[in-house]
Design a protein around this motif. Structure first.
Motif, PDB file in Angstrom:
ATOM      1  N   HIS A  26     -35.874  63.051 -30.894  1.00  0.00           N
ATOM      2  CA  HIS A  26     -34.430  63.125 -30.698  1.00  0.00           C
ATOM      3  C   HIS A  26     -34.013  61.756 -30.147  1.00  0.00           C
ATOM      4  N   PRO A  27     -32.781  61.265 -30.477  1.00  0.00           N
ATOM      5  CA  PRO A  27     -32.384  59.972 -29.912  1.00  0.00           C
ATOM      6  C   PRO A  27     -32.561  59.958 -28.391  1.00  0.00           C
ATOM      7  N   ASP A  28     -33.070  58.852 -27.886  1.00  0.00           N
ATOM      8  CA  ASP A  28     -33.234  58.644 -26.443  1.00  0.00           C
ATOM      9  C   ASP A  28     -34.535  59.172 -25.854  1.00  0.00           C
ATOM     10  N   ALA A  29     -35.350  59.826 -26.679  1.00  0.00           N
ATOM     11  CA  ALA A  29     -36.599  60.365 -26.124  1.00  0.00           C
ATOM     12  C   ALA A  29     -37.595  59.252 -25.838  1.00  0.00           C
ATOM     13  N   GLY A  30     -37.407  58.099 -26.523  1.00  0.00           N
ATOM     14  CA  GLY A  30     -38.304  56.971 -26.234  1.00  0.00           C
ATOM     15  C   GLY A  30     -39.032  56.416 -27.444  1.00  0.00           C
ATOM     16  N   LYS A  31     -38.513  56.688 -28.643  1.00  0.00           N
ATOM     17  CA  LYS A  31     -39.201  56.225 -29.852  1.00  0.00           C
ATOM     18  C   LYS A  31     -39.313  54.701 -29.889  1.00  0.00           C
ATOM     19  N   THR A  32     -38.220  54.002 -29.573  1.00  0.00           N
ATOM     20  CA  THR A  32     -38.242  52.538 -29.628  1.00  0.00           C
ATOM     21  C   THR A  32     -39.225  51.989 -28.600  1.00  0.00           C
ATOM     22  N   THR A  33     -39.174  52.533 -27.402  1.00  0.00           N
ATOM     23  CA  THR A  33     -40.066  52.067 -26.345  1.00  0.00           C
ATOM     24  C   THR A  33     -41.521  52.293 -26.739  1.00  0.00           C
ATOM     25  N   LEU A  34     -41.801  53.455 -27.280  1.00  0.00           N
ATOM     26  CA  LEU A  34     -43.175  53.754 -27.679  1.00  0.00           C
ATOM     27  C   LEU A  34     -43.622  52.811 -28.810  1.00  0.00           C
TER      28      LEU A  34
ATOM     29  N   CYS B 293     -45.525  63.622 -24.809  1.00  0.00           N
ATOM     30  CA  CYS B 293     -44.476  64.059 -23.895  1.00  0.00           C
ATOM     31  C   CYS B 293     -44.179  62.885 -22.967  1.00  0.00           C
ATOM     32  N   ASN B 294     -42.999  62.307 -23.152  1.00  0.00           N
ATOM     33  CA  ASN B 294     -42.659  61.041 -22.512  1.00  0.00           C
ATOM     34  C   ASN B 294     -41.866  61.241 -21.212  1.00  0.00           C
ATOM     35  N   LYS B 295     -41.688  60.171 -20.498  1.00  0.00           N
ATOM     36  CA  LYS B 295     -40.852  60.103 -19.288  1.00  0.00           C
ATOM     37  C   LYS B 295     -41.403  60.969 -18.153  1.00  0.00           C
ATOM     38  N   MET B 296     -42.749  61.058 -18.076  1.00  0.00           N
ATOM     39  CA  MET B 296     -43.344  61.845 -17.006  1.00  0.00           C
ATOM     40  C   MET B 296     -43.157  61.170 -15.643  1.00  0.00           C
TER      41      MET B 296
ATOM     42  N   SER C  43     -45.807  57.926 -20.031  1.00  0.00           N
ATOM     43  CA  SER C  43     -44.535  57.264 -19.792  1.00  0.00           C
ATOM     44  C   SER C  43     -44.555  55.961 -20.583  1.00  0.00           C
ATOM     45  N   ALA C  44     -43.844  55.989 -21.696  1.00  0.00           N
ATOM     46  CA  ALA C  44     -43.906  54.834 -22.605  1.00  0.00           C
ATOM     47  C   ALA C  44     -43.482  53.562 -21.888  1.00  0.00           C
ATOM     48  N   ILE C  45     -42.435  53.682 -21.076  1.00  0.00           N
ATOM     49  CA  ILE C  45     -41.915  52.466 -20.458  1.00  0.00           C
ATOM     50  C   ILE C  45     -42.934  51.856 -19.488  1.00  0.00           C
ATOM     51  N   ASN C  46     -43.767  52.700 -18.927  1.00  0.00           N
ATOM     52  CA  ASN C  46     -44.811  52.204 -18.028  1.00  0.00           C
ATOM     53  C   ASN C  46     -46.132  51.986 -18.759  1.00  0.00           C
TER      54      ASN C  46
END
Ligand code: G4P
Length: 535
Positions: free
Chosen positions: A26-34, A146-149, A263-266
């Motif tokens: 879904h938009p914003d879940a973190g696809k680009t970051t991943l 499962c992102n953004k943990m 956590s993709a961003i991390n």
């Protein structure tokens, strides 16, 4: 966990090491970051942030792109290749429209697996569900991230239950999160008995791994506070009792999805996910055509699943994205373009490495190559070393929304025709030319697509256009014996149109029109899908 042992030792090693997949979310879940982190760990970029930075630079080029940005949708799709250890990953981007489009569907015909990214706080969202259902139609294997943990997330069991119940797929944990939100420490890797600790200080650093002898290893206590350790032991014990174990066959048949938490961003959990893709994402699968095309066949065969026009507005070039179904392709090869029965020398094929194009000197079954062309290559077309193959399962759907399209300047109607035909061939819309009267009827699947088209016609062709309501609400292709179809068309001229391939289409106002045809014209069939197989 299998340490990258080949699933099919009989495949040529170059093919066996390929993994071709898409990310659904879904938009914003973190696809680009991943994606960014995939490229970072794949060594394709030096520093995370480049994909976005490039995207941003590209976007500022035009108002249309600005609209994309404002709406948070991404209209330009791409395929990227990068290496991870001994594997070659081909990541095909699914367009990020919130409207489901057939483009998305067709993207998924070109991959062998999908990564489903969900937001740990939000669970399964609407767009993910739609995309998931498409994967299910094709029994694609799904790996879940499962992102953004690092933020407040739902309870782990709740997330797993939601996926199982909402998507009717079994879930098996590949890792188990320890703590959550500000207390999130990392994960226990259930496949390798490792503790993975997240580094909050450096977002681009790969997590520290501690190898353990199971959950009772005294080393655990040195890293995990007692209350979290107790919770971890309890939860993992329960998970092992209640949830199915990882079974490769079930994963590859699409019945079971392994889930990684991170956590993709991390940069956390990404490496484990990539290892999972290597181990459980299948190698290139046979593709459906008049006969099944196996990846290890010696001769090259491939199909066009996407056409992207005007990637460079200075040149009216188009790039046809081809999924190689079999063989070993080398640059300069002459291939048969099955639809036109002409030979085509493929001298400038491109591979998309990170955000740059590069000439593809060679490619193997499973790879995606871009072939620049002037419009000869259309979606569904087959390229082979001589066989008149027709790939199947690449559908065109009847649009759900129709509008009439007019050029702001009536003198420009012909230009408009050209522009719309181009978008139709790209698969961005359906364009119908009614038998009676002038003008065009344009069909799309989601309402936002009219706006996107209007901006693109204006930007890429300098033509202001208007979309207006049409008396028609739906369209059906007309199938049957040639003569019967002609008689039908002659008797229903006010409803008839041609699509951009010249095939007859019946435009309808109400379901009643369709029912009437079924009753009065048993010799013709109205269909809501048309197979594109390039003949
Ligand atoms: P998308 O492509 O699926 O739409 O998602 P994208 O990667 O753009 O991520 C959406 C937002 O979520 C971004 O924030 C991104 O930084 C954030 N994000 C991604 N992964 C994580 C994570 O693991 N933890 C947390 N806490 N956030 C994450 P943004 O504010 O919209 O954009 P930006 O300002 O960071 O660029």
């Amino acid at each position: 966990m299998r340490d990258h042992a080949p699933n099919r030792p009989d495949l040529p090693p170059e093919i066996a090491r390929r993994r071709t997949f898409a990310i659904i979310s879904h938009p914003d879940a973190g696809k680009t970051t991943l994606t960014e982190k995939f490229l970072l760990f794949g060594g394709a970029i030096q520093m995370a942030g480049q994909v976005r930075a490039k995207g941003e630079a590209r976007r500022t080029r035009s108002d249309f792109m600005k609209m994309e940005q404002d709406r948070g949708i991404s209209v330009s799709a791409s395929a990227m290749s990068f290496d991870f250890r001994e594997f070659r990953f081909n990541l095909v981007d699914t367009p990020g429209h919130s409207d489901f489009s057939e483009d998305t569907y067709r993207t998924l015909t070109a991959v062998d697996a999908a990564i489903m990214v969900i937001d740990g706080a939000k669970g399964v969202e609407s767009q993910t569900r739609k995309l998931f259902e498409v994967c299910r139609l094709r029994d694609l294997p799904i790996l879940t991230f499962c992102n953004k943990m690092d933020r407040e997330a739902r309870e782990t069991f709740e997330i797993i239950d939601e996926i199982q119940e909402n998507l009717a797929i079994d879930v098996t944990p590949a890792s188990w999160p320890i703590g959550q939100g500000a207390e999130f420490l990392g994960c226990y890797d259930l496949l390798r008995n490792r503790l993975e600790l997240m580094d909050r200080a450096d977002r681009n650093r790969v997590a520290e791994s501690v190898v353990l002898e199971g959950l009772n290893d005294p080393k655990l206590a040195a890293h995990v506070p007692a209350h979290l350790l107790e919770q971890l032991r309890e939860e993992v014990e329960m998970a092992r009792e209640l949830l199915p174990p990882l079974d490769l066959k079930s994963v590859q048949e699409g019945h079971l999805t392994p889930i990684w938490f991170g956590s993709a961003i991390n940069s956390f959990g990404v490496k484990e996910l990539m290892e999972g893709i290597a181990a459980y994402g299948p190698e290139p699968q046979p593709q459906r055509a008049d006969r099944e095309v196996a990846p290890e066949e010696g001769k090259v065969a491939g199909f066009v699943f996407k056409v992207q026009a005007n990637m460079d507005p200075k040149h009216r070039d188009r790039v046809a994205f081809v999924r190689l179904a079999s063989g070993h392709f080398t640059r300069g090869m002459k291939l048969l373009h099955v639809r036109s029965k002409k030979q085509m020398a493929v001298s400038n094929p491109v591979l998309f490495l990170a955000a740059d194009r590069e000439l593809a000197e060679e490619a193997w079954a499973g790879d995606i190559i871009g072939i620049p062309n002037h419009g000869q290559l259309r979606i569904g077309d087959a390229l082979t070393e001589g066989e008149a193959l027709r790939f199947t399962g690449i559908p065109s759907f009847a649009p759900e929304l129709l509008q009439a399209c007019r050029a702001g300047d009536p003198m420009k109607a012909k230009h408009l025709g050209k522009a719309l035909t181009q978008f139709a061939e790209e698969g961005a819309a359906k364009v119908f030319r009614p038998m009676i009267g002038s003008g065009f009827i344009v069909g799309v699947v989601g309402p936002l697509q009219f706006e996107v088209l209007a901006s693109r016609v204006e930007l890429e062709y300098g033509l202001p256009v208007r979309f207006e309501p049409s008396q028609f609400t739906s369209a059906r292709w007309v199938a049957g014996e040639k003569e019967a179809v002609e008689r039908f068309a002659a008797a229903n001229r006010q409803h008839m149109a041609e699509d951009s391939d010249g095939d007859p289409v019946f435009l309808t106002r109400l379901q009643w029109d369709i029912d009437r045809v079924a009753r009065d014209w048993p010799e013709v069939r109205l269909t809501a899908t048309k197979e594109l197989h390039g003949t």
